[in-house]
Design an enzyme around this catalytic site. Sequence first.
Site, PDB file in Angstrom:
ATOM      1  N   ASN A   1      46.512  42.828  34.472  1.00 53.60           N
ATOM      2  CA  ASN A   1      45.672  42.623  33.619  1.00 53.60           C
ATOM      3  C   ASN A   1      45.225  42.891  32.111  1.00 53.60           C
ATOM      4  OD1 ASN A   1      42.033  43.170  32.575  1.00 53.60           O
ATOM      5  ND2 ASN A   1      41.094  42.355  34.596  1.00 53.60           N
TER       6      ASN A   1
ATOM      7  N   HIS B   1      41.445  44.611  27.704  1.00 50.13           N
ATOM      8  CA  HIS B   1      41.732  45.910  27.535  1.00 50.13           C
ATOM      9  C   HIS B   1      42.228  45.607  26.447  1.00 50.13           C
ATOM     10  CE1 HIS B   1      38.416  47.099  30.247  1.00 50.13           C
ATOM     11  NE2 HIS B   1      39.294  47.535  31.128  1.00 50.13           N
TER      12      HIS B   1
ATOM     13  N   HIS C   1      39.994  38.523  33.301  1.00 52.87           N
ATOM     14  CA  HIS C   1      38.504  38.435  33.558  1.00 52.87           C
ATOM     15  C   HIS C   1      38.118  38.088  32.459  1.00 52.87           C
ATOM     16  CE1 HIS C   1      34.674  40.594  35.618  1.00 52.87           C
ATOM     17  NE2 HIS C   1      34.669  39.206  35.467  1.00 52.87           N
TER      18      HIS C   1
ATOM     19  N   ARG D   1      34.348  37.714  31.527  1.00 52.98           N
ATOM     20  CA  ARG D   1      32.793  38.167  32.009  1.00 52.98           C
ATOM     21  C   ARG D   1      32.204  36.929  31.481  1.00 52.98           C
ATOM     22  NH1 ARG D   1      33.045  43.636  34.062  1.00 52.98           N
ATOM     23  NH2 ARG D   1      30.660  43.309  34.165  1.00 52.98           N
TER      24      ARG D   1
ATOM     25  N   ARG E   1      32.361  40.595  26.745  1.00 49.20           N
ATOM     26  CA  ARG E   1      32.365  42.067  26.187  1.00 49.20           C
ATOM     27  C   ARG E   1      34.180  42.511  25.763  1.00 49.20           C
ATOM     28  NH1 ARG E   1      31.595  45.792  30.746  1.00 49.20           N
ATOM     29  NH2 ARG E   1      29.816  45.241  31.451  1.00 49.20           N
TER      30      ARG E   1
ATOM     31  N   GLU F   1      39.915  36.095  36.730  1.00 52.23           N
ATOM     32  CA  GLU F   1      39.099  36.220  37.030  1.00 52.23           C
ATOM     33  C   GLU F   1      37.667  36.105  36.402  1.00 52.23           C
ATOM     34  OE1 GLU F   1      40.975  41.064  37.907  1.00 52.23           O
ATOM     35  OE2 GLU F   1      38.315  40.380  37.409  1.00 52.23           O
TER      36      GLU F   1
ATOM     37  N   THR G   1      33.812  46.185  37.217  1.00 51.41           N
ATOM     38  CA  THR G   1      34.023  45.796  38.502  1.00 51.41           C
ATOM     39  C   THR G   1      33.479  46.905  39.145  1.00 51.41           C
ATOM     40  OG1 THR G   1      35.004  43.770  38.233  1.00 51.41           O
ATOM     41  CG2 THR G   1      34.115  43.986  40.143  1.00 51.41           C
TER      42      THR G   1
ATOM     43  N   GLU H   1      41.494  39.589  47.882  1.00 48.48           N
ATOM     44  CA  GLU H   1      42.358  41.129  47.059  1.00 48.48           C
ATOM     45  C   GLU H   1      40.585  42.137  47.220  1.00 48.48           C
ATOM     46  OE1 GLU H   1      42.389  40.771  42.879  1.00 48.48           O
ATOM     47  OE2 GLU H   1      42.089  42.731  42.235  1.00 48.48           O
TER      48      GLU H   1
ATOM     49  N   HIS I   1      42.837  47.497  41.609  1.00 46.39           N
ATOM     50  CA  HIS I   1      41.242  48.620  40.784  1.00 46.39           C
ATOM     51  C   HIS I   1      42.136  49.468  40.646  1.00 46.39           C
ATOM     52  CE1 HIS I   1      37.649  47.764  38.759  1.00 46.39           C
ATOM     53  NE2 HIS I   1      37.412  49.373  38.631  1.00 46.39           N
TER      54      HIS I   1
END
Length: 239
Positions: free
Chosen positions: A6, A9, A42, A44, A48, A69, A100, A150, A189
């Site tokens: 992922n 970030h 992801h 969002r 962000r 995602e 999440t 998941e 996660h």
Amino acid sequence: MRLSVNIDHVATLRNARGGHFPDPVDAARLCMASGADGITIHLREDRRHIRDRDLERVSAEIPCRLNFEMAATEEMVAMAERLRPQACCIVPEKRQELTTEGGLDVLTAGHFLAEAIARLNAAGIETSLFIEADAAPIEAALGLGAQAIELHTGTYAEGPPEAREGQLARIRAAAALAEKLGLHCHAGHGLTYDTVGPIAAIPQIIEVSIGHFLISTSIFEGLPTAIARMKAIIAARRP
Ligand code: PXP
């Protein structure tokens, strides 16, 4: 077991200065060149970290298994239908959360969740639901037409170490049930070098999605080393 990295970030870091680097698309390219089996992004609602253009560029420029995602909203379903990633993972999304926070409430989900899954399936996208490792949401996911789930590993990975065995037993039972029902089982996660091993040891889990730890540790080690170390830990524990 696939490792889907992922890269959200990387975009968080870029956005901190409002410029163009680090570029999440470069990160996706480097992840794939370093042995990742896929990329998770992801997008969002509040944008962000990842922005529309990041997702579009990764989708167009990086040959990879792309896992998009997304929240079950008209905007995101339409985006998936347009870009047709290999996989979509539907997650709950709250505006104020840092990340999440828990699995999708599939039991009381509104009508749109079923419509979203049907539309993603019709577009040829493998649809998974991010859920808690319990029987009821797994059975509900099957009923809603998802091909995969998941399992939320946050409670296991980020909870107190003395509670880990209990959480692992819960995840093992959930993975076994998913297999019995014919659902592909993924997990993610909060996973780190220290917590991924017992998850990799569960044979029914065929994919892990890892972001924050890998991107954070790559500041010190570099992405290729971080991915190689994670893959080696997974391989060593795979049954
Ligand atoms: N899986 C899902 C559904 C997530 O929402 C996230 C966080 O974006 C992850 C996996 C990855 O979690 P982490 O960043 O803690 O590795």
